[in-house]
Structures are given as structure tokens and as C-alpha cells.
Write a protein that holds these residues in place. Structure first.
Motif, PDB file in Angstrom:
ATOM      1  N   PHE A 465       0.763  -1.285  -0.019  1.00 57.87           N
ATOM      2  CA  PHE A 465       0.048   0.022  -0.016  1.00 57.87           C
ATOM      3  C   PHE A 465       0.849   0.960   0.042  1.00 57.87           C
ATOM      4  CE2 PHE A 465      -2.310  -3.262   2.080  1.00 57.87           C
ATOM      5  CZ  PHE A 465      -3.430  -3.465   1.707  1.00 57.87           C
ATOM      6  N   ILE A 466       0.418   2.202  -0.770  1.00 57.95           N
ATOM      7  CA  ILE A 466       1.215   3.630  -0.506  1.00 57.95           C
ATOM      8  C   ILE A 466      -0.110   4.590  -0.129  1.00 57.95           C
ATOM      9  CG2 ILE A 466       2.193   5.240  -1.916  1.00 57.95           C
ATOM     10  CD1 ILE A 466       3.103   2.924  -4.066  1.00 57.95           C
ATOM     11  N   TYR A 467       0.771   5.618   0.847  1.00 50.43           N
ATOM     12  CA  TYR A 467      -0.089   6.614   1.474  1.00 50.43           C
ATOM     13  C   TYR A 467       0.578   7.821   1.269  1.00 50.43           C
ATOM     14  CZ  TYR A 467      -0.770   2.186   4.163  1.00 50.43           C
ATOM     15  OH  TYR A 467      -1.080   0.718   4.461  1.00 50.43           O
ATOM     16  N   ASP A 468      -0.412   8.933   1.567  1.00 51.36           N
ATOM     17  CA  ASP A 468       0.329  10.230   1.793  1.00 51.36           C
ATOM     18  C   ASP A 468       0.588  10.429   3.261  1.00 51.36           C
ATOM     19  OD1 ASP A 468      -1.923  10.810   3.168  1.00 51.36           O
ATOM     20  OD2 ASP A 468      -2.861  12.157   1.729  1.00 51.36           O
ATOM     21  N   ASN A 469       1.206  11.612   3.630  1.00 49.90           N
ATOM     22  CA  ASN A 469       1.797  11.692   5.068  1.00 49.90           C
ATOM     23  C   ASN A 469       0.496  11.750   6.144  1.00 49.90           C
ATOM     24  OD1 ASN A 469       4.438  11.726   4.244  1.00 49.90           O
ATOM     25  ND2 ASN A 469       4.349  14.056   4.007  1.00 49.90           N
ATOM     26  N   GLU A 470      -0.903  12.008   5.559  1.00 49.98           N
ATOM     27  CA  GLU A 470      -1.815  11.926   6.438  1.00 49.98           C
ATOM     28  C   GLU A 470      -2.489  10.566   6.727  1.00 49.98           C
ATOM     29  OE1 GLU A 470      -2.739  14.617   8.192  1.00 49.98           O
ATOM     30  OE2 GLU A 470      -1.247  15.736   7.206  1.00 49.98           O
ATOM     31  N   GLY A 471      -1.919   9.585   6.191  1.00 46.31           N
ATOM     32  CA  GLY A 471      -2.315   7.934   6.072  1.00 46.31           C
ATOM     33  C   GLY A 471      -3.611   7.791   5.265  1.00 46.31           C
ATOM     34  N   ARG A 472      -3.614   8.624   4.151  1.00 40.12           N
ATOM     35  CA  ARG A 472      -4.842   8.474   2.902  1.00 40.12           C
ATOM     36  C   ARG A 472      -3.866   7.319   2.083  1.00 40.12           C
ATOM     37  NH1 ARG A 472      -5.357  13.765   4.006  1.00 40.12           N
ATOM     38  NH2 ARG A 472      -7.268  14.489   4.985  1.00 40.12           N
ATOM     39  N   TYR A 473      -4.853   6.469   1.481  1.00 34.87           N
ATOM     40  CA  TYR A 473      -4.718   5.545   0.480  1.00 34.87           C
ATOM     41  C   TYR A 473      -4.359   6.091  -0.822  1.00 34.87           C
ATOM     42  CZ  TYR A 473      -5.729   1.523   3.881  1.00 34.87           C
ATOM     43  OH  TYR A 473      -5.583   0.642   4.710  1.00 34.87           O
ATOM     44  N   LEU A 474      -3.355   6.047  -1.447  1.00 35.92           N
ATOM     45  CA  LEU A 474      -2.821   6.594  -2.792  1.00 35.92           C
ATOM     46  C   LEU A 474      -2.991   5.529  -3.795  1.00 35.92           C
ATOM     47  CD1 LEU A 474      -0.345   9.238  -1.892  1.00 35.92           C
ATOM     48  CD2 LEU A 474      -2.610   9.582  -2.223  1.00 35.92           C
ATOM     49  N   ASP A 475      -2.538   4.345  -3.497  1.00 34.86           N
ATOM     50  CA  ASP A 475      -2.320   3.198  -4.356  1.00 34.86           C
ATOM     51  C   ASP A 475      -1.992   2.059  -3.771  1.00 34.86           C
ATOM     52  OD1 ASP A 475      -2.275   1.932  -6.891  1.00 34.86           O
ATOM     53  OD2 ASP A 475      -0.551   2.972  -7.591  1.00 34.86           O
ATOM     54  N   TYR A 476      -2.563   0.619  -4.258  1.00 35.92           N
ATOM     55  CA  TYR A 476      -2.180  -0.416  -3.506  1.00 35.92           C
ATOM     56  C   TYR A 476      -1.860  -1.573  -4.763  1.00 35.92           C
ATOM     57  CZ  TYR A 476      -7.090  -1.254  -4.912  1.00 35.92           C
ATOM     58  OH  TYR A 476      -8.257  -1.449  -5.540  1.00 35.92           O
ATOM     59  N   TYR A 477      -1.194  -2.535  -4.379  1.00 30.60           N
ATOM     60  CA  TYR A 477      -0.899  -3.672  -5.317  1.00 30.60           C
ATOM     61  C   TYR A 477      -1.204  -5.135  -4.373  1.00 30.60           C
ATOM     62  CZ  TYR A 477       1.832  -0.179  -7.659  1.00 30.60           C
ATOM     63  OH  TYR A 477       1.997   1.127  -8.160  1.00 30.60           O
ATOM     64  N   VAL A 478      -2.213  -5.559  -4.552  1.00 32.23           N
ATOM     65  CA  VAL A 478      -2.359  -6.584  -3.853  1.00 32.23           C
ATOM     66  C   VAL A 478      -3.005  -7.790  -5.035  1.00 32.23           C
ATOM     67  CG1 VAL A 478      -4.344  -8.041  -2.324  1.00 32.23           C
ATOM     68  CG2 VAL A 478      -3.433  -5.372  -2.035  1.00 32.23           C
ATOM     69  N   LYS A 479      -2.220  -9.032  -4.932  1.00 35.26           N
ATOM     70  CA  LYS A 479      -2.397 -10.151  -5.718  1.00 35.26           C
ATOM     71  C   LYS A 479      -3.425 -11.018  -5.027  1.00 35.26           C
ATOM     72  CE  LYS A 479      -0.012 -14.000  -8.003  1.00 35.26           C
ATOM     73  NZ  LYS A 479       1.437 -14.658  -7.932  1.00 35.26           N
ATOM     74  N   ASP A 480      -3.443 -11.238  -3.820  1.00 32.21           N
ATOM     75  CA  ASP A 480      -4.462 -12.411  -3.484  1.00 32.21           C
ATOM     76  C   ASP A 480      -5.435 -11.519  -2.468  1.00 32.21           C
ATOM     77  OD1 ASP A 480      -5.815 -14.450  -2.256  1.00 32.21           O
ATOM     78  OD2 ASP A 480      -4.189 -15.470  -1.329  1.00 32.21           O
ATOM     79  N   GLN A 481      -6.446 -11.239  -3.087  1.00 31.88           N
ATOM     80  CA  GLN A 481      -7.535 -10.490  -2.366  1.00 31.88           C
ATOM     81  C   GLN A 481      -8.137 -11.067  -1.181  1.00 31.88           C
ATOM     82  OE1 GLN A 481      -8.629  -7.415  -3.280  1.00 31.88           O
ATOM     83  NE2 GLN A 481      -7.390  -7.201  -5.116  1.00 31.88           N
ATOM     84  N   SER A 482      -7.883 -12.377  -0.869  1.00 25.59           N
ATOM     85  CA  SER A 482      -8.500 -13.255   0.238  1.00 25.59           C
ATOM     86  C   SER A 482      -7.839 -12.873   1.549  1.00 25.59           C
ATOM     87  CB  SER A 482      -8.226 -14.670   0.002  1.00 25.59           C
ATOM     88  OG  SER A 482      -7.090 -15.192  -0.168  1.00 25.59           O
ATOM     89  N   LEU A 483      -6.388 -12.276   1.303  1.00 30.95           N
ATOM     90  CA  LEU A 483      -5.449 -11.763   2.514  1.00 30.95           C
ATOM     91  C   LEU A 483      -5.964 -10.574   3.425  1.00 30.95           C
ATOM     92  CD1 LEU A 483      -2.059 -12.968   1.059  1.00 30.95           C
ATOM     93  CD2 LEU A 483      -3.593 -14.192   2.823  1.00 30.95           C
ATOM     94  N   LEU A 484      -6.976  -9.661   2.613  1.00 27.02           N
ATOM     95  CA  LEU A 484      -7.503  -8.370   2.928  1.00 27.02           C
ATOM     96  C   LEU A 484      -8.347  -8.394   3.876  1.00 27.02           C
ATOM     97  CD1 LEU A 484      -7.858  -6.574  -0.398  1.00 27.02           C
ATOM     98  CD2 LEU A 484      -5.927  -6.353   1.125  1.00 27.02           C
ATOM     99  N   VAL A 485      -8.299  -7.438   5.157  1.00 23.65           N
ATOM    100  CA  VAL A 485      -8.995  -7.578   6.193  1.00 23.65           C
ATOM    101  C   VAL A 485     -10.459  -6.932   5.855  1.00 23.65           C
ATOM    102  CG1 VAL A 485      -9.482  -6.416   8.461  1.00 23.65           C
ATOM    103  CG2 VAL A 485      -7.146  -6.998   7.738  1.00 23.65           C
ATOM    104  N   ALA A 486     -10.516  -5.962   4.751  1.00 21.70           N
ATOM    105  CA  ALA A 486     -11.650  -5.410   4.287  1.00 21.70           C
ATOM    106  C   ALA A 486     -11.577  -5.050   2.887  1.00 21.70           C
ATOM    107  CB  ALA A 486     -11.906  -4.290   5.066  1.00 21.70           C
ATOM    108  N   PRO A 487     -12.540  -5.170   1.793  1.00 19.97           N
ATOM    109  CA  PRO A 487     -12.322  -4.823   0.541  1.00 19.97           C
ATOM    110  C   PRO A 487     -11.925  -3.385   0.211  1.00 19.97           C
ATOM    111  CG  PRO A 487     -14.460  -5.625   0.882  1.00 19.97           C
ATOM    112  CD  PRO A 487     -13.817  -5.459   2.213  1.00 19.97           C
ATOM    113  N   LEU A 488     -11.134  -3.255  -0.998  1.00 16.31           N
ATOM    114  CA  LEU A 488     -10.596  -1.827  -0.881  1.00 16.31           C
ATOM    115  C   LEU A 488     -11.105  -1.057  -1.896  1.00 16.31           C
ATOM    116  CD1 LEU A 488      -6.683  -3.024  -1.066  1.00 16.31           C
ATOM    117  CD2 LEU A 488      -7.880  -1.601   0.588  1.00 16.31           C
ATOM    118  N   GLU A 489     -12.229  -1.305  -2.154  1.00 18.07           N
ATOM    119  CA  GLU A 489     -13.079  -0.628  -3.387  1.00 18.07           C
ATOM    120  C   GLU A 489     -13.536   0.555  -2.734  1.00 18.07           C
ATOM    121  OE1 GLU A 489     -13.486  -3.778  -2.959  1.00 18.07           O
ATOM    122  OE2 GLU A 489     -12.999  -4.653  -5.078  1.00 18.07           O
TER     123      GLU A 489
END
Length: 965
Positions: A465-489
């Protein structure tokens, strides 16, 4: 018209008169202005010199004070971090102390001459000699200092009773610091101290400088008040016999803790400051006057040609303007060519640089340039130009591919300036075409690299995951979606604390904030439920740049399970190793206990009347018992080496005497086999060394014993011992054992030092043994910092050589403590020794065989003694009777010997001598016994000379001895 009849009109004559008068006026004006300007410049030069002098003298004083303060701080830190036991604790502490001293010298070499460190029992002096060698000397007391107590700083640490005296060279220090400032050939750099001036002369600070007395008095007052000052007055230098009017600037400084007041004084000859101005501006004014005359002459002639010149300028004005416009465009862009187009887009002119850029001739490109534009760019460019003209844009720029003369396409950048008339109609344009092929290729390579990186990131199994200095999501690279805690849509633009569960979000936010604050990578482990079950993750947060933070999270559930299994396996192995150690200890005790009775009774039997056959049988029993003890010792030693628990116990002893004792052990066997045994001790060997005496003894017994074992009768063995001094207080001892025995085949030498390996493993081999001796010796040698080397030739003989590391001691060392060099116990007649050494003895022992042996021994020694069958009885009997000596077995029922010793010590103190008896031969068992309060420790099987030595030592301690006639 005839030129001779030509007359100057009156109007022209008046004009010339005015011109001449104006010229004279200008000359007078320039002379006046030049003189005034010179005076202003002269004053400005002096003021500038004053400012420069003031800054330089201030910088010099502050630098001197800063450097001296840094030196004092280093010395203060140095003395407050010294410990009084530096030279007593060990070599590491001494080396660290000497490195700190040398670092201070290196940091303050121009100021510092000598450092003397006074420890409670040691005085050390550091200085550099004439060859720039760092010298260290030891002194016995402060009275032996090699320099008088002047120009010194004394710093004391009253807590540790350590002090430092530093001798400084202020003269060299001031001279070195003042050489960093340049005052010109007339400048003098001085130091004012306690009313005296000293200056840098022939690379030393000398006197011979003087200032007007009034100025000197004012300076003295200012220095006392800590004020800077500047003066103008007479200055004399007696060293060079010169005197001049000078600018004098000084800036005071202090050198804590020195009490003297100092000030840096810079002096410059005022006349030399302004001397160059006179000659320079005299020639300048003269040049101006000559230039003015030339200008008037030229102006006179130019009037006649002004009309022709104006006409020529008028004709060329447009061309000059156009040339300036082209030049400005060419300066704007490089590596290109310029071109002009009319309102119809037809190229009217092109620069000759087009051939170097695209390879075309000027005329060819002017006529056919549209054909050389790539087809994919034509429509786009026409549309761009049309829109810019309609919007009345002043300029446009775009990129396109031109086909070169060679047929390849080249990337170019176009910049065009659009021209409009007053009515806003487009009338043409001028443009620059620049070659940007290399830049374009680099940009394309960057794009390809980014695409490759993106492909790699998308293929990684980690969660990126890539964030700005405030902790906001800017981009992500996830091959296996089953490892996510919550959907990223829809997560892009949201904060991570809004996406993650509350507890996990707070934990991750703290790690994220710490990453932002420190700029360093931070790691977090967290366990969480995901669709595939409960998993453990490790996340690493780090900065990508000033605006972005990246996190990489990895599923480490399998790794943790593997680590847990590994820890369980390690625990099981440690438990197995502990069980093995306990088994070996118990085995040692169980075997040594009956061996005590077996081997202990042999000397008693030898003291009885025996025939030759009985003596032969008794010798067989002794040899068999000794062999069994050696096997037990080898097995226990190798077990300790294998578990990494073998420890060195260093002691100070007389080297040559101890080695000669070892040689005596083999004297009987050497005589029996008629072996020529020789030894050589090098003269460089120290008299006393500190190392593990017992380990050295074990090594030599193994190696010399092997040499004797495999050397035939009538053979020869040579032992050579040499020493090599290292760092003054240490020595490398080299041992070489050479024999002319059966030798070892080359292919078997590597196997020789392996455990349980014998070159002849058959059941009919001539030489018996466990095969552990050399393996143990090699491990001990490595533990003592050395190496074992084996050279051998089958049928010729072998050479075993090794070296070990030790510390050297001298008789003059204050805290050298030595045990008696030689005990005469071996030649002592022990029968009925109770008459000479009467003692009251208590024996605490539960084994019947050992009791029988001790009863026989005590009977021959002439002692009546009491017996306690367990530790509890020993405590009770020690309280009821005043025993001189207690022989305490360690392992006994009801209460063991260690507990009994502790209780006896509490009630009787140190008056009674307690000696431990045990079959446990490990050093930790000995240490434990001594810690509980025992005076000594004997390992079973007991030897008669050991018992008699303990009795004599106890008698000497208590002052009990009868004179026997």
C-alpha cells in the motif's frame, strides 16, 4: 566645387568654438571629480580595511577560545570517565583508555604537549617524540614527572581518585591559529597578555613589538573589561627595525581555567593600504583625459559623417532588429535550428543548422518539410496550430517526429512565436526546432521501468500500500484479495484508520505516525481474522519520499509455526543434552566412588611387606585403574567441549617448573622403553605466565604420551618450547614435540584429530585408547587461542606443534600472587604423621568402601577420627566438638555436604577447615563447593599425598605442629 575655395560657415565656426569650450570644461570637471572621487575612495578603503580587520581579529579570538574550550571539555569528559581500576581489570579496558588518550592528542595536537594520568596505583604519561611517534610511559609517582608544573591544566575526579595533568603549548597554539589569517605584507598578528605584546616572528611568538603608551593603557583597560577596540597610532617592530602609522584592532578572549587575560591584536600599516590608490587613480585620470581628447576628435569627425551614417542605419535597422530577434530565440533553445513561415504556413527561411539536426539541405527542407513530418503527427499539429491562431495565442509548443535524411525518425520539440498585425490578423510565425531524441528515449525507458516495477509489484504475494503523509490510501498492489481485512473498493483517498478495524487501525496508525516522525522503517506484527481464517501478518512501513509512505505486509503464519516448532525442537535438544550431562555426572560419581577404594588402597598395600609377584599384580591393578580414570576423564572432557561448556581457569605459575613436572610423569615409561628424551627451553621464555595450567598440562600429557606410545624402544623424542612477545604484556608460547616413531600416512593425518578415531581400529591393534586424546587437545588449543599442526611421514616419525596465548608476569608486578612453586609433599614420609601434625578430624562419608579405605589410611597416618554417615550428623558433631579438619563428602543421604558446610560456617565461622570430597570432576562442581564455604576440594579417587597435603596445610593454618626429635 574646388576644395581650396571652400570656407567654413560662421555657424560652423561658432559650433566648433562651443565644442572646444565644452571640451575644456569637461577636462576641468573630470579633474575635479577625479580628485574628489579619490578622496572618497581613500576613506572608503580605510573603512573597509577597518571592517575587515575587526572581523578577522574577532574570528581569530573566537576560534582560539572555541578550540581551547573544546580541548578543556574533552579533558573534563576524559577525567570523569576514567575508572581507578583501568590497569587492573584487563587488556580491553587499557586499550580503550589508551585509544581515548590518543584521540585527544590527535584532536588537539597543536595545543597539547603531554598528558599525565594519575591512577591510585599507576601514573601514565602520553606524548609525541621528535619522530612523531606516540609514546606511553609509566611512572611510579608524581615526583617523577619529566617536566616542571607550568603551562599545565589540572583536572581531578575526587570520586574515583583519578586526576589528569595536561601540559599545553600556548605559543605554538596561538601561532598555528593566527596563520589562518592574512593581513598583507605590512600586517602583524600579535597576542596581548598581561600588558605585554608578542607576535608571530620566524614561526614563534616573540617580543620586540610596541604601541603608543596611551593606546596600550586603553587596550589594557578594555581587555580587563572584556571589550574589543580599534585605534590609530604609531607601531614599531624592533625585530625588523621598522615603525609606521598603523590601524590597530584587538578582540579579548579568555582561556578557562587559565587566569590570564588575553586579546588578539591585528596591526596593518595605514600608508600601505592607500599607497596603491594614488598610482592607480593617477593613471586612471590621465587615461580619462586622453580618452576625452580622442572622443572630441572622433566626435568632430563623426559630425561630418552623421548624415551618411543615419541613412545607413535607417536602411539596416529592420535587419538588425530581425537579427536580435533571431538571436534571442536561439539563446532560448539549443541544439536546434530556426525557421520562418508566412500566414499560409509556407516556410520562407530556415537556419543552416537543419543539416546538423536532420541531415537536409536548407532549400530541400524549406520546400518539403511537411513531407518529413510523420503521418501520425500531421493532423494533430495542423489542428493545434489552427486552434492557437483562432485563440490569438502568442506562442505554442509541441513535440513531433521528423524523418531524417538517413530514413530514421527523430523526436523533436517545436517552439513557435505567432505574429499578428494591429488588426489581429495572423501574418506568420518564427519557430525553433530542437532535437530531444535522447531525452525522449530516457523518458520512455523510465516509463518502461515503471511498468516493469508495477508488474513486479502486482506479482508479489505481499500486500503493498502507498499512503500520503496523512495516512490516506494513494495506491495499492494486492495479488491475493483473500488476505485483505476489508475490501479496497473506494478506499483510495480514505485514511487507513477508516478502513481497518478499530483496534488494528489504532495500532497501525501509531506505527505509521512513528514512521513519519523518525523517517526510519518501522515494523508491526498483528494477528487478525480474515476469510481464510486467523492469520499472523508482519507489516513494514517506510518513506518513499517526502510526500509518500509505503507499507509491505506479509503473511508470516507459516513462518511463526515453523519457528515455534524449531523452539520446541531446541528445547527438546537442550533437555536431552542436560539429561546427558546429568548422566555423565552420575556415571562419573558412580565409577569414581568404587575406584576411590580400589586405587586409594593401593599405596597402603605398597607400604606392607610384599613379594615381587604381589608387587607385579599390584602394579597391574594400578595401571588398569589409571587407564580407566583417563578414559572417564576423556569422555567427560569431550562431552563438555561438545556442549560448549568448557571454560578456561587462568592462574599465574612458573612456566618452566610446571612443564618439567609434566616431564617427570613420563620418566618411568621413558626409562622402561630406553627412549632418548630431550627438551629445550628458549631463553626468551618468561619466568611467570598466566593461563590455564591444568589445560596446558592435559595437552602436553596427551601429545607427549602419544609420542612415547608410538616411539619404539631405543627411539628419540625432542620437545622444543619457544616464546614470542606480543604487545609487551602477552606471549605466544610455541610447543613442538618431535619423535622418530612409526609415523602417520599422509591420507590419515586429517582423521587423527577427529573424536573416537584410531588409525588401527582392529581388535588386534597394538596401542589401545579411546581415540579422544588428540581431539580434546585440539579443542582446548583452539579455546586457548592457538592451533594444532601435525606433520608426519610414515615409517620416519611425526612432529606435533601447537601454540597458545598467555599473559606475562614479572616479580616486580605489585599484585602478583603466586602459590608455592613446589610442594615437598611428594618426598614427605607420611606414616604416623599424627605425631608431628596432631589434628582432631571428622570424616563425613556414607560409602562403606571409602570408609574402609579411609580407616586403613588414617590408621597408618596415626590419627583417631570421628565418622558422620550423613550431613545432618556432621553438623551436629561439628557443633558438639572443636574439630580442626572436616573431610566432607558431597553426596550423602539426609543432608548433602554443601548444605552441611553452609550450616557449619554459620555456627563456627572460618576457624574450622572443611575439605570437600566428591567423585564429580567438573569445574562447576568445584566452584560451587568453594562458594558454599569449603577451603579445598579433592576429587575421588583420593591420593595419599593429597590427603597428607590437606592435613599439613590445616596444621600450618592453625599453628599446630609438634617438634619431633
Amino acid at each position: 566645387m574646388n576644395p581650396q575655395n571652400y570656407k567654413i560657415p560662421k555657424s560652423e565656426t561658432g559650433f566648433y568654438s562651443i565644442l572646444v569650450g565644452l571640451g575644456i570644461f569637461v577636462v576641468v570637471l573630470i579633474t575635479f571629480l577625479g580628485t574628489a572621487f579619490f578622496q572618497v575612495l581613500n576613506d572608503n578603503q580605510i573603512n573597509s580595511s577597518k571592517i575587515n580587520l575587526n572581523k578577522q581579529v574577532e574570528l581569530s579570538s573566537k576560534q582560539i577560545e572555541k578550540r581551547f574550550t573544546a580541548f578543556y571539555d574533552d579533558m573534563f569528559f576524559f577525567v570523569n570517565n576514567l575508572e581507578p581500576w583501568t590497569y587492573e581489570k584487563g587488556d580491553n579496558e587499557v586499550l580503550a583508555f589508551e585509544k581515548r588518550a590518543r584521540r585527544i592528542f590527535n584532536n588537539h595536537r597543536d595545543l597539547l604537549d603531554t598528558i599525565t594520568v594519575f591512577f591510585p596505583n599507576q601514573t601514565v604519561v602520553f606524548h609525541f617524540d621528535n619522530r612523531n611517534n606516540f609514546i606511553k610511559e609509566y611512572l611510579e609517582s608524581k615526583k617523577n614527572l619529566p617536566f616542571p608544573a607550568q603551562n599545565e591544566l589540572h583536572l581531578n575526579n575526587f570520586t574515583t581518585n583519578v586526576s589528569i595533568s595536561a601540559k599545553v603549548n600556548l605559543e605554538r597554539f596561538f601561532f598555528d591559529e593566527m596563520t589562518n589569517y592574512y593581513l598583507g605584507i605590512s600586517g602583524e598578528k600579535l597576542i596581548f597578555c598581561d600588558g605585554k605584546l608578542r607576535g608571530a616572528h620566524d614561526q614563534t611568538l616573540k617580543g620586540g613589538f610596541s604601541i603608543e603608551e596611551t593606546i596600550l593603557n586603553q587596550m589594557l583597560i578594555q581587555v580587563a573589561d572584556g571589550l574589543k577596540g580599534d585605534f590609530r597610532g604609531n607601531f614599531s617592530n624592533k625585530n625588523e627595525e621598522k615603525e609606521f602609522e598603523a590601524l590597530i584592532h584587538h578582540y579579548p578572549f579568555s582561556l578557562y581555567p587559565l587566569k590570564s587575560k588575553f586579546s588578539t591584536v591585528f596591526v596593518v600599516d595605514r600608508n600601505i593600504i592607500t599607497t596603491g590608490i594614488f598610482s592607480t587613480y593617477f593613471y586612471l585620470i590621465l587615461a580619462l583625459l586622453i580618452l576625452l581628447a580622442l572622443v572630441i576628435l572622433i566626435l568632430f569627425k563623426s559630425i561630418k559623417n552623421s548624415q551618411l551614417t543615419n541613412e545607413t542605419l535607417s536602411k539596416n535597422a529592420n535587419e538588425i532588429s530581425e537579427l536580435f530577434r533571431r538571436q534571442a530565440l536561439l539563446l532560448h533553445e539549443t541544439k536546434g535550428f530556426i525557421y520562418f513561415q508566412d500566414e499560409m504556413g509556407k516556410m520562407t527561411s530556415v537556419g543552416g543548422e537543419v543539416k546538423a539536426v536532420l541531415g537536409y539541405e536548407k532549400e530541400d527542407f524549406r520546400k518539403n518539410f511537411k513531407d518529413y513530418i510523420s503521418k501520425k503527427d500531421r493532423s494533430r499539429i495542423e489542428k493545434t496550430i489552427s486552434e492557437s491562431i483562432s485563440k490569438k495565442n502568442g506562442s505554442i509548443s509541441f513535440e513531433l517526429d521528423f524523418k531524417t535524411k538517413s530514413g530514421k525518425y527523430k523526436r523533436t520539440k517545436i517552439f513557435e512565436r505567432l505574429e499578428f498585425d494591429q488588426k489581429g490578423n495572423f501574418i506568420g510565425n518564427v519557430g525553433i526546432c530542437t532535437d530531444i531524441q535522447e531525452k525522449y528515449e530516457r523518458e520512455q525507458e523510465i516509463v518502461k521501468s515503471e511498468n516493469r516495477l508495477r508488474a513486479v509489484l502486482n506479482s508479489l504475494p505481499d500486500l503493498i500500500f502507498i499512503y500520503d503523509n496523512e495516512g490516506r490510501y494513494l495506491d495499492y498492489y494486492v495479488k491475493d484479495q483473500s488476505l485483505l481485512v476489508a475490501p479496497l473498493e473506494g478506499a483510495i483517498g480514505k485514511k487507513l484508520i477508516d478502513i481497518l478495524p478499530k483496534d488494528l487501525g489504532n495500532q497501525i496508525q501509531q506505527v505509521f505516525n512513528h514512521t513519519i516522525k523518525t523517517g526510519n522503517m518501522q515494523t508491526a506484527e498483528y494477528e487478525i481474522d480474515i476469510p481464510s481464517g486467523r492469520r499472523l501478518f508482519e507489516a513494514r512501513f517506510f518513506r518513499l519520499d517526502n510526500d509518500k509512505v509505503m507499507s509491505i505486509a506479509r503473511d508470516i503464519t507459516g513462518q511463526k509455526l515453523w519457528q515455534r516448532g524449531l523452539m520446541e525442537a531446541k528445547k527438546a535438544a537442550e533437555e536431552a543434552n542436560l539429561a546427558k550431562s546429568e548422566f555423565l555426572a552420575n556415571m562419573s560419581h558412580e565409577i569414581r566412588t568404587p575406584m576411590n577404594g580400589l586405587l586409594g588402597i593401593i599405596p597402603l598395600l605398597e607400604a606392607t611387606t610384599l613379594d615381587e609377584k604381589q608387587k607385579e599384580y599390584l602394579q597391574i591393578i594400578r595401571d588398569s585403574g589409571d587407564s580407566l580414570l583417563n578414559i572417564i576423564r576423556d569422555i567427560l572432557d569431550y562431552s563438555k567441549i561438545e556442549s560448549g561448556e568448557m571454560t578456561l581457569y587462568n592462574s599465574v605459575f612458573k612456566l618452566k617448573a610446571e612443564i618439567e613436572k609434566i616431564f617427570k610423569i613420563f620418566s618411568g615409561l621413558v626409562n622402561e622403553k630406553n627412549i632418548q628424551f630431550t627438551s629445550h627451553f628458549d631463553a626468551s621464555l618468561p619466568e611467570y605466565v598466566e593461563l590455564d595450567k591444568d589445560k596446558l598440562r592435559q595437552i602436553l600429557i596427551n601429545i607427549i604420551g602419544n609420542a612415547i606410545k608410538f616411539t619404539p624402544s631405543g627411539g628419540k623424542i625432542e620437545v622444543d618450547i619457544t616464546g614470542e612477545m606480543v604487545f609487551e604484556k602477552h606471549v605466544i608460547l610455541n610447543f613442538e614435540v618431535k619423535d622418530n616413531g612409526i609415523g602417520i600416512p599422509k591420507d590419515k593425518i586429517e582423521m587423527l584429530a577427529k573424536p573416537f578415531v584410531q588409525l588401527d581400529s582392529s581388535s588386534t591393534r597394538e596401542h589401545q585408547g579411546t581415540g579422544l586424546g588428540l581431539a580434546i587437545s585440539q579443542k582446548i588449543i583452539e579455546l586457548m587461542g592457538g592451533e594444532l599442526l601435525i606433520n608426519s611421514e610414515f615409517g620416519v616419525g611425526s612432529v606435533f606443534s601447537f601454540n597458545i596465548f598467555g599473559k606475562v608476569w614479572n616479580r616486580s608486578d605489585n599484585f602478583l600472587e603466586l602459590v608455592e612453586e613446589e610442594d615437598d609433599n611428594e618426598d614427605f614420609i607420611w606414616k604416623n604423621m599424627a605425631q608431628e601434625y596432631p589434628l582432631k578430624i571428622l570424616l563425613a562419608e556414607d560409602n562403606s568402601t571409602n570408609l574402609l579405605f579411609m580407616d586403613m589410611l588414617m590408621t597408618q597416618l596415626g590419627y583417631n577420627y570421628d565418622v558422620a554417615r550423613n550431613g545432618s550428623d556432621a553438623v551436629r558433631m561439628a557443633k558438639e566438638s572443636d574439630y580442626d579438619l572436616v573431610l566432607m563428602d558431597i553426596q550423602m543421604p539426609v543432608m548433602n555436604g554443601l548444605e552441611a558446610t553452609k550450616i557449619i560456617r554459620k555456627s563456627r565461622g572460618r576457624k574450622i577447615t572443611i575439605v570437600g570430597l566428591s567423585a564429580n570432576a567438573f569445574q562447576e562442581d568445584v566452584d560451587q563447593a568453594m562458594e558454599t564455604g569449603m577451603d579445598s576440594y579433592l576429587t575421588k579417587p583420593l591420593k595419599i599425598n593429597e590427603i597428607t597435603s590437606v592435613i599439613r596445610s590445616c596444621s600450618s593454618k592453625n599453628g599446630i605442629k609438634k617438634e619431633v626429635n
